[in-house]
Design an enzyme around this catalytic site. Sequence first.
Site, short mmCIF file in Angstrom:
data_model
loop_
_atom_site.label_atom_id
_atom_site.label_comp_id
_atom_site.label_asym_id
_atom_site.label_seq_id
_atom_site.Cartn_x
_atom_site.Cartn_y
_atom_site.Cartn_z
N TYR A 96 0.82 -1.21 0.00
CA TYR A 96 0.00 0.00 0.00
C TYR A 96 0.86 1.27 0.00
CZ TYR A 96 -3.81 -3.11 1.59
OH TYR A 96 -4.73 -4.12 1.73
N HIS B 204 0.46 -11.66 2.25
CA HIS B 204 -0.59 -10.98 1.50
C HIS B 204 -1.32 -11.90 0.52
CE1 HIS B 204 -1.70 -6.67 -0.02
NE2 HIS B 204 -2.74 -7.46 0.05
#
Length: 279
Positions: A50, A108
């Site tokens: 991010y 992730h």
Amino acid sequence: MKIPLITLNNGHLRPAIGMGTYQIRGGEGFNQLQAAIADGYRLFDSSTNYDNEGIVGKAIRHSGIPRSEFFISSKLPGKYHAYDEALTSIQESLARMGLDYFDAFLIHWPLPKRGKYVEAWKALVTAQKLGLIRTIGVSNFEPEHLDTIIEETGVTPALNQIEIHPYWVQERMVAENEKRGVQTEAWSPLGRGSAALKEPVIQTLAEKYQKSTGQIILRWHIDRGILPLPKSRNLAHQRENLAIFDFSLTPDEVKQINGLNKENGRIEGQDPNEYEEFE
């Protein structure tokens, strides 16, 4: 606003709702996070991918609230699945955050075609033993991925964060997680502002409970035993998303929303067995 706490399989407590931080970055992001903290958010979900670990950490450090009251989570990107690289990446993430430990850290994506997610999991197990992470988990893992890492290490993830919203209900995966004692978290729990907010069944329930359609969907997650991570840069919506603990849906109403599921309901078609993570 007081948020209920959920006990994970390692005995640690986690707020029943948190704030996703995807696309929340920079000075504007810092202000949004500060406002969220003021409204009562204590769980913030970030990721190396991010590109915002720095601003999330800064917001925590400048909040004036003890670090122990927060539950801060981040995620390992696919390019660092190799054991040594994963351990280094975790340390770098902590340095960017300016924190001494993560409350939770997840892999992730499994990226099974690359075949290194077991190495990554072993690195998370080591990092937990070193005190860098308190709770270790995964994201977007299918049952076979969960079973592989459990069999290889004897360590069961505390969390599995997966895509869930009214068009992608994930009853199978929620049951598979529960069977293994893994808590399900939901990313994109509202479907990224999808048409689900305008579905008649959800609008009818919003009128019945005098809530917004977004609040109905978030409560649907809670009543299914799922921990949602809504993301909003709108301060009014941030506050609204927390105001879901003063009512409950009936089992039949939960089933009605489940009925919105679509065969190909994923937002961007990200099949964990096929998806190659962005880097």
